[in-house]
Motif scaffolding. Sequence first.
Motif, PDB file in Angstrom:
ATOM      1  N   LEU A  95       6.759 -37.237 -43.016  1.00  0.00           N
ATOM      2  CA  LEU A  95       5.855 -36.920 -41.911  1.00  0.00           C
ATOM      3  C   LEU A  95       5.416 -35.459 -41.957  1.00  0.00           C
ATOM      4  N   LEU A  96       6.355 -34.555 -42.200  1.00  0.00           N
ATOM      5  CA  LEU A  96       5.994 -33.145 -42.318  1.00  0.00           C
ATOM      6  C   LEU A  96       5.237 -32.864 -43.619  1.00  0.00           C
ATOM      7  N   GLY A  97       5.644 -33.535 -44.681  1.00  0.00           N
ATOM      8  CA  GLY A  97       4.958 -33.346 -45.958  1.00  0.00           C
ATOM      9  C   GLY A  97       3.518 -33.821 -45.940  1.00  0.00           C
ATOM     10  N   SER A  98       3.223 -34.789 -45.060  1.00  0.00           N
ATOM     11  CA  SER A  98       1.846 -35.288 -44.976  1.00  0.00           C
ATOM     12  C   SER A  98       0.880 -34.186 -44.541  1.00  0.00           C
ATOM     13  N   ILE A  99       1.360 -33.203 -43.785  1.00  0.00           N
ATOM     14  CA  ILE A  99       0.492 -32.085 -43.387  1.00  0.00           C
ATOM     15  C   ILE A  99       0.030 -31.309 -44.617  1.00  0.00           C
ATOM     16  N   CYS A 100       0.905 -31.195 -45.616  1.00  0.00           N
ATOM     17  CA  CYS A 100       0.527 -30.506 -46.858  1.00  0.00           C
ATOM     18  C   CYS A 100      -0.543 -31.288 -47.612  1.00  0.00           C
ATOM     19  N   VAL A 101      -0.402 -32.620 -47.655  1.00  0.00           N
ATOM     20  CA  VAL A 101      -1.395 -33.445 -48.341  1.00  0.00           C
ATOM     21  C   VAL A 101      -2.740 -33.373 -47.620  1.00  0.00           C
ATOM     22  N   ILE A 204      -9.006 -29.188 -41.142  1.00  0.00           N
ATOM     23  CA  ILE A 204      -7.536 -29.278 -41.099  1.00  0.00           C
ATOM     24  C   ILE A 204      -7.061 -29.462 -39.663  1.00  0.00           C
ATOM     25  N   THR A 205      -7.669 -28.735 -38.732  1.00  0.00           N
ATOM     26  CA  THR A 205      -7.302 -28.873 -37.316  1.00  0.00           C
ATOM     27  C   THR A 205      -7.570 -30.285 -36.818  1.00  0.00           C
ATOM     28  N   VAL A 206      -8.720 -30.840 -37.189  1.00  0.00           N
ATOM     29  CA  VAL A 206      -9.062 -32.206 -36.783  1.00  0.00           C
ATOM     30  C   VAL A 206      -8.040 -33.204 -37.321  1.00  0.00           C
ATOM     31  N   MET A 207      -7.661 -33.055 -38.580  1.00  0.00           N
ATOM     32  CA  MET A 207      -6.734 -34.006 -39.186  1.00  0.00           C
ATOM     33  C   MET A 207      -5.325 -33.892 -38.605  1.00  0.00           C
ATOM     34  N   ILE A 208      -4.872 -32.680 -38.300  1.00  0.00           N
ATOM     35  CA  ILE A 208      -3.555 -32.531 -37.662  1.00  0.00           C
ATOM     36  C   ILE A 208      -3.571 -33.183 -36.290  1.00  0.00           C
ATOM     37  N   ALA A 209      -4.691 -33.047 -35.574  1.00  0.00           N
ATOM     38  CA  ALA A 209      -4.826 -33.704 -34.278  1.00  0.00           C
ATOM     39  C   ALA A 209      -4.791 -35.224 -34.430  1.00  0.00           C
ATOM     40  N   VAL A 210      -5.433 -35.734 -35.466  1.00  0.00           N
ATOM     41  CA  VAL A 210      -5.431 -37.182 -35.705  1.00  0.00           C
ATOM     42  C   VAL A 210      -4.013 -37.687 -35.953  1.00  0.00           C
ATOM     43  N   VAL A 211      -3.206 -36.903 -36.649  1.00  0.00           N
ATOM     44  CA  VAL A 211      -1.841 -37.319 -36.972  1.00  0.00           C
ATOM     45  C   VAL A 211      -0.916 -37.237 -35.760  1.00  0.00           C
ATOM     46  N   LEU A 212      -0.996 -36.161 -34.996  1.00  0.00           N
ATOM     47  CA  LEU A 212       0.008 -35.897 -33.960  1.00  0.00           C
ATOM     48  C   LEU A 212      -0.452 -36.176 -32.541  1.00  0.00           C
ATOM     49  N   LEU A 229      -2.911 -48.462 -22.693  1.00  0.00           N
ATOM     50  CA  LEU A 229      -3.362 -47.414 -23.604  1.00  0.00           C
ATOM     51  C   LEU A 229      -2.179 -46.705 -24.246  1.00  0.00           C
ATOM     52  N   GLN A 230      -1.138 -46.480 -23.454  1.00  0.00           N
ATOM     53  CA  GLN A 230       0.054 -45.824 -23.997  1.00  0.00           C
ATOM     54  C   GLN A 230       0.675 -46.653 -25.115  1.00  0.00           C
ATOM     55  N   ARG A 231       0.795 -47.947 -24.899  1.00  0.00           N
ATOM     56  CA  ARG A 231       1.371 -48.820 -25.929  1.00  0.00           C
ATOM     57  C   ARG A 231       0.510 -48.826 -27.189  1.00  0.00           C
ATOM     58  N   PHE A 232      -0.813 -48.851 -26.992  1.00  0.00           N
ATOM     59  CA  PHE A 232      -1.720 -48.834 -28.150  1.00  0.00           C
ATOM     60  C   PHE A 232      -1.556 -47.545 -28.956  1.00  0.00           C
ATOM     61  N   LEU A 233      -1.498 -46.406 -28.270  1.00  0.00           N
ATOM     62  CA  LEU A 233      -1.345 -45.130 -28.967  1.00  0.00           C
ATOM     63  C   LEU A 233      -0.019 -45.046 -29.705  1.00  0.00           C
ATOM     64  N   PHE A 234       1.042 -45.566 -29.081  1.00  0.00           N
ATOM     65  CA  PHE A 234       2.343 -45.585 -29.753  1.00  0.00           C
ATOM     66  C   PHE A 234       2.289 -46.451 -31.008  1.00  0.00           C
ATOM     67  N   PRO A 239       2.638 -41.550 -37.113  1.00  0.00           N
ATOM     68  CA  PRO A 239       4.097 -41.563 -37.269  1.00  0.00           C
ATOM     69  C   PRO A 239       4.699 -42.954 -37.136  1.00  0.00           C
ATOM     70  N   ASN A 240       4.209 -43.772 -36.184  1.00  0.00           N
ATOM     71  CA  ASN A 240       4.750 -45.114 -36.023  1.00  0.00           C
ATOM     72  C   ASN A 240       4.393 -46.004 -37.208  1.00  0.00           C
ATOM     73  N   GLN A 241       3.188 -45.822 -37.755  1.00  0.00           N
ATOM     74  CA  GLN A 241       2.806 -46.611 -38.927  1.00  0.00           C
ATOM     75  C   GLN A 241       3.655 -46.239 -40.143  1.00  0.00           C
ATOM     76  N   LEU A 242       3.948 -44.954 -40.306  1.00  0.00           N
ATOM     77  CA  LEU A 242       4.856 -44.547 -41.384  1.00  0.00           C
ATOM     78  C   LEU A 242       6.241 -45.156 -41.185  1.00  0.00           C
ATOM     79  N   GLY A 243       6.712 -45.148 -39.931  1.00  0.00           N
ATOM     80  CA  GLY A 243       8.004 -45.755 -39.638  1.00  0.00           C
ATOM     81  C   GLY A 243       8.016 -47.240 -39.957  1.00  0.00           C
ATOM     82  N   ALA A 244       6.876 -47.911 -39.737  1.00  0.00           N
ATOM     83  CA  ALA A 244       6.800 -49.337 -40.043  1.00  0.00           C
ATOM     84  C   ALA A 244       6.971 -49.588 -41.541  1.00  0.00           C
TER      85      ALA A 244
END
Length: 284
Positions: A95-101, A204-212, A229-234, A239-244
């Motif tokens: 998850l943290l490494g994805s910021i580098c990519v 980069i700012t836009v993409m970090i916002a998309v991730v977090l 909406l909360q359930r959809f965002l979760f 991060p949840n998709q990576l966990g899946a």
Amino acid sequence: MTTPAAPRAHEQQPQPPHGLLGYYESPIPIRRATLGDAIASEWTKIRSVRSTLWTLSVMVVLMVAIGLMSALLIAAADTDMAGEPVVALGFFGVLLGSICVITLGVLTIGSEYSTGMIRTTLTACPSRARVLTAKAIVFFLLAFVITTVTATVVAVFQTAILGAGLDSGSVWLRATVGVGLYIAALGLVSLAVGAIIRHSAGAITVMIAVVLLPLVLAMFMFSDKLRGLQRFLFEYSIPNQLGALYGSTVTESGPSGWEPLLLMLGIAAVALGGAYLALDRRDV
């Protein structure tokens, strides 16, 4: 003073065509440029700049350090991981490494706009679609290989440290190849955003916002009216998709198995489509 004699017939020099003086024909065969030539050019550029080395090195260090630290802490605490895949501990480092990519994906094209190098690139290769395709191919393969190899090494060490049995083959495949494809596709989205925005810091700012941002917003939705909406965002946060992919999710519903990868590949395809249109219709 004598006048030099005119050359004989067999000594006549060939005349340049159309009366052009100084005509020269190169002995090097001339051929049309291909996608392979553009790929070779982009590979030379991406491996010769320092940003590639720094971003990928930091990603590898984060994945290895955090993955091994997680395994060592659980082993020291003698925590029971019954029912949880051991390779899921690699989630935090990825998850943290994805910021580098993401950063490297934006810089792959954004840095050329900031320095003006994009004009030289498009002069050498006027086909803008070919340029973007070559960048996407080179970046995707590089990010995929580095992420997959690192995730595999981390998973092997985590299993050895915890002394647990091997996870199933499907879990291993998703936690290594699946994660590598997912992160590389996420990087393609960032490359497309960089081509559309044409500003490295902004993209980069836009993409970090998309991730977090979706996950952060969902955590602060306390109203009952916002539960849907909360359930959809979760469920659909990155991060949840990576966990899946690792077999460990925040919610019980939502994408599972290989679904997150298919979803991210679809998003990457749409983003690249927008980038092709933007690159073709706007001046550099």
